[in-house]
Scaffold this motif. Structure first.
Motif, PDB file in Angstrom:
ATOM      1  N   ILE A   8      37.848  16.105 -25.138  1.00 50.39           N
ATOM      2  CA  ILE A   8      39.243  16.567 -25.033  1.00 50.39           C
ATOM      3  C   ILE A   8      39.465  17.745 -25.990  1.00 50.39           C
ATOM      4  CG2 ILE A   8      41.653  15.925 -25.471  1.00 50.39           C
ATOM      5  CD1 ILE A   8      40.778  13.034 -24.541  1.00 50.39           C
ATOM      6  N   ASN A   9      38.945  17.618 -27.214  1.00 54.33           N
ATOM      7  CA  ASN A   9      39.085  18.728 -28.174  1.00 54.33           C
ATOM      8  C   ASN A   9      38.432  19.996 -27.650  1.00 54.33           C
ATOM      9  OD1 ASN A   9      40.607  17.686 -30.278  1.00 54.33           O
ATOM     10  ND2 ASN A   9      38.856  16.608 -31.140  1.00 54.33           N
ATOM     11  N   ALA A  10      37.254  19.849 -27.045  1.00 58.85           N
ATOM     12  CA  ALA A  10      36.551  21.031 -26.520  1.00 58.85           C
ATOM     13  C   ALA A  10      37.382  21.695 -25.416  1.00 58.85           C
ATOM     14  CB  ALA A  10      35.167  20.637 -26.007  1.00 58.85           C
ATOM     15  N   GLN A  11      38.065  20.862 -24.609  1.00 57.85           N
ATOM     16  CA  GLN A  11      38.923  21.429 -23.553  1.00 57.85           C
ATOM     17  C   GLN A  11      40.086  22.200 -24.169  1.00 57.85           C
ATOM     18  OE1 GLN A  11      39.415  18.856 -19.849  1.00 57.85           O
ATOM     19  NE2 GLN A  11      38.724  17.341 -21.327  1.00 57.85           N
ATOM     20  N   LEU A  12      40.687  21.610 -25.200  1.00 57.63           N
ATOM     21  CA  LEU A  12      41.832  22.259 -25.837  1.00 57.63           C
ATOM     22  C   LEU A  12      41.412  23.541 -26.554  1.00 57.63           C
ATOM     23  CD1 LEU A  12      43.634  19.070 -27.221  1.00 57.63           C
ATOM     24  CD2 LEU A  12      44.281  20.438 -25.226  1.00 57.63           C
ATOM     25  N   MET A  13      40.208  23.541 -27.103  1.00 53.88           N
ATOM     26  CA  MET A  13      39.727  24.728 -27.824  1.00 53.88           C
ATOM     27  C   MET A  13      39.382  25.871 -26.875  1.00 53.88           C
ATOM     28  SD  MET A  13      37.209  22.816 -30.436  1.00 53.88           S
ATOM     29  CE  MET A  13      37.074  23.580 -32.004  1.00 53.88           C
ATOM     30  N   THR A  14      39.001  25.526 -25.645  1.00 55.12           N
ATOM     31  CA  THR A  14      38.503  26.561 -24.721  1.00 55.12           C
ATOM     32  C   THR A  14      39.460  26.844 -23.568  1.00 55.12           C
ATOM     33  OG1 THR A  14      37.324  24.860 -23.446  1.00 55.12           O
ATOM     34  CG2 THR A  14      36.084  25.967 -25.191  1.00 55.12           C
ATOM     35  N   ASN A  15      40.473  25.978 -23.402  1.00 56.48           N
ATOM     36  CA  ASN A  15      41.378  26.103 -22.246  1.00 56.48           C
ATOM     37  C   ASN A  15      40.619  26.033 -20.920  1.00 56.48           C
ATOM     38  OD1 ASN A  15      43.925  25.995 -23.131  1.00 56.48           O
ATOM     39  ND2 ASN A  15      44.397  28.169 -22.877  1.00 56.48           N
ATOM     40  N   LYS A  16      39.564  25.247 -20.870  1.00 55.52           N
ATOM     41  CA  LYS A  16      38.805  25.032 -19.622  1.00 55.52           C
ATOM     42  C   LYS A  16      38.657  23.531 -19.414  1.00 55.52           C
ATOM     43  CE  LYS A  16      37.185  29.405 -19.013  1.00 55.52           C
ATOM     44  NZ  LYS A  16      37.902  30.303 -18.162  1.00 55.52           N
ATOM     45  N   HIS A  17      38.557  23.170 -18.135  1.00 59.30           N
ATOM     46  CA  HIS A  17      38.360  21.756 -17.834  1.00 59.30           C
ATOM     47  C   HIS A  17      36.919  21.323 -18.083  1.00 59.30           C
ATOM     48  CE1 HIS A  17      42.218  20.694 -16.127  1.00 59.30           C
ATOM     49  NE2 HIS A  17      42.237  21.850 -15.502  1.00 59.30           N
ATOM     50  N   ILE A  18      36.808  20.145 -18.673  1.00 62.30           N
ATOM     51  CA  ILE A  18      35.506  19.473 -18.784  1.00 62.30           C
ATOM     52  C   ILE A  18      35.710  18.106 -18.142  1.00 62.30           C
ATOM     53  CG2 ILE A  18      33.741  18.536 -20.329  1.00 62.30           C
ATOM     54  CD1 ILE A  18      34.833  20.592 -22.468  1.00 62.30           C
ATOM     55  N   LEU A  19      35.142  17.913 -16.960  1.00 64.29           N
ATOM     56  CA  LEU A  19      35.316  16.629 -16.277  1.00 64.29           C
ATOM     57  C   LEU A  19      34.385  15.611 -16.919  1.00 64.29           C
ATOM     58  CD1 LEU A  19      35.614  17.593 -12.490  1.00 64.29           C
ATOM     59  CD2 LEU A  19      37.401  17.325 -14.208  1.00 64.29           C
ATOM     60  N   GLU A  20      34.979  14.575 -17.498  1.00 61.17           N
ATOM     61  CA  GLU A  20      34.180  13.512 -18.130  1.00 61.17           C
ATOM     62  C   GLU A  20      33.749  12.526 -17.046  1.00 61.17           C
ATOM     63  OE1 GLU A  20      35.797  11.382 -21.702  1.00 61.17           O
ATOM     64  OE2 GLU A  20      35.298   9.636 -20.478  1.00 61.17           O
ATOM     65  N   VAL A  21      32.468  12.394 -16.878  1.00 59.49           N
ATOM     66  CA  VAL A  21      31.945  11.487 -15.849  1.00 59.49           C
ATOM     67  C   VAL A  21      31.103  10.435 -16.568  1.00 59.49           C
ATOM     68  CG1 VAL A  21      30.733  11.309 -13.650  1.00 59.49           C
ATOM     69  CG2 VAL A  21      31.878  13.457 -14.256  1.00 59.49           C
ATOM     70  N   PHE A  22      31.773   9.399 -17.027  1.00 57.27           N
ATOM     71  CA  PHE A  22      31.090   8.328 -17.746  1.00 57.27           C
ATOM     72  C   PHE A  22      31.001   7.095 -16.851  1.00 57.27           C
ATOM     73  CE2 PHE A  22      32.161   9.506 -22.472  1.00 57.27           C
ATOM     74  CZ  PHE A  22      31.446  10.681 -22.333  1.00 57.27           C
ATOM     75  N   VAL A  23      29.855   6.465 -16.863  1.00 63.15           N
ATOM     76  CA  VAL A  23      29.690   5.171 -16.206  1.00 63.15           C
ATOM     77  C   VAL A  23      29.290   4.192 -17.299  1.00 63.15           C
ATOM     78  CG1 VAL A  23      28.338   3.849 -14.546  1.00 63.15           C
ATOM     79  CG2 VAL A  23      28.994   6.194 -14.019  1.00 63.15           C
ATOM     80  N   HIS A  24      30.133   3.223 -17.558  1.00 63.79           N
ATOM     81  CA  HIS A  24      29.810   2.242 -18.602  1.00 63.79           C
ATOM     82  C   HIS A  24      28.802   1.242 -18.037  1.00 63.79           C
ATOM     83  CE1 HIS A  24      32.929   3.388 -21.621  1.00 63.79           C
ATOM     84  NE2 HIS A  24      33.330   4.065 -20.551  1.00 63.79           N
ATOM     85  N   GLU A  25      27.770   1.006 -18.837  1.00 66.23           N
ATOM     86  CA  GLU A  25      26.679   0.157 -18.341  1.00 66.23           C
ATOM     87  C   GLU A  25      27.165  -1.231 -17.931  1.00 66.23           C
ATOM     88  OE1 GLU A  25      23.258   0.856 -21.081  1.00 66.23           O
ATOM     89  OE2 GLU A  25      22.273  -0.598 -19.766  1.00 66.23           O
ATOM     90  N   ASP A  26      28.261  -1.692 -18.547  1.00 71.09           N
ATOM     91  CA  ASP A  26      28.744  -3.039 -18.202  1.00 71.09           C
ATOM     92  C   ASP A  26      29.797  -3.030 -17.080  1.00 71.09           C
ATOM     93  OD1 ASP A  26      30.823  -1.961 -19.638  1.00 71.09           O
ATOM     94  OD2 ASP A  26      30.784  -3.450 -21.249  1.00 71.09           O
ATOM     95  N   GLU A  27      29.922  -1.904 -16.392  1.00 68.48           N
ATOM     96  CA  GLU A  27      30.815  -1.906 -15.213  1.00 68.48           C
ATOM     97  C   GLU A  27      30.216  -2.725 -14.077  1.00 68.48           C
ATOM     98  OE1 GLU A  27      33.205   1.665 -13.983  1.00 68.48           O
ATOM     99  OE2 GLU A  27      32.004   2.633 -15.535  1.00 68.48           O
TER     100      GLU A  27
END
Ligand SMILES: Cc1nc2c(=O)[nH]c(=O)nc-2n(C[C@H](O)[C@H](O)[C@H](O)CO)c1C
Length: 152
Positions: A83-102
């Motif tokens: 989120i900080n990196a997005q705010l610093m750059t004004n670009k979207h970074i889509l977070e694609v996390f899959v939690h192993e316990d899903e």
């Protein structure tokens, strides 16, 4: 369009490859720059470098937090960094996390990881190329990697 893909060796499925395949199936004028790092906490700076030094218009950050409490803390820290990196750059970074316990079953986890990576790649295409199509889906209960839940 320049698209950054950052992913990890910690992940147990090659979500970066699935995302790239899906992106290439849905757009022709793409340049993809991929950086692989050890784990999710390495993703924020990598995404920022892809934006600032590789001139990416948008980045996908793909990772797989493990099932332990310390993994969940790492995932939260990584998320905050993204989120900080997005705010610093004004670009979207889509977070694609899959939690192993899903998922309990490794085969189900593999299917979830592939589908989530592909569906977020389609989201990226919609956001960048077809924003009106994305807007049409507002409030429709879309989920990535699992069935949509639908609107209320
Ligand atoms: C505890 C831990 N858990 C995870 C995890 O669940 N998923 C993941 O991708 N990476 C994990 N890491 C590694 C850190 O994200 C990072 O790669 C190292 O701390 C080196 O910077 C760590 C250290």
């Amino acid at each position: 369009m320049r698209i950054g893909i950052c992913d990890t060796t910690f992940a147990r499925f090659d979500m970066g490859a699935a995302a790239i395949d899906e992106l290439k199936n849905n757009a022709t004028d793409l340049t993809i720059i991929r950086q692989t790092v050890p784990g999710v906490k390495d993703l924020p700076v990598t995404a920022k470098i892809l934006i600032e030094e590789e001139n990416c218009d948008i980045v996908m950050a793909l990772g797989m937090p493990g099932p332990m409490e310390k993994d969940k803390v790492c995932a939260h820290e990584a998320s905050t960094g993204l989120i900080n990196a997005q705010l610093m750059t004004n670009k979207h970074i889509l977070e694609v996390f899959v939690h192993e316990d899903e998922e309990d079953n490794p085969e189900d986890l593999k299917v979830l990881a592939e589908n989530r990576a592909r569906e977020h790649a389609k989201n990226l295409i919609k956001m960048m190329y077809h924003p009106k199509a994305m807007r049409k889906e507002a409030g429709t209960g879309v989920r990535e990697g699992k069935p949509n839940v639908g609107p209320l």
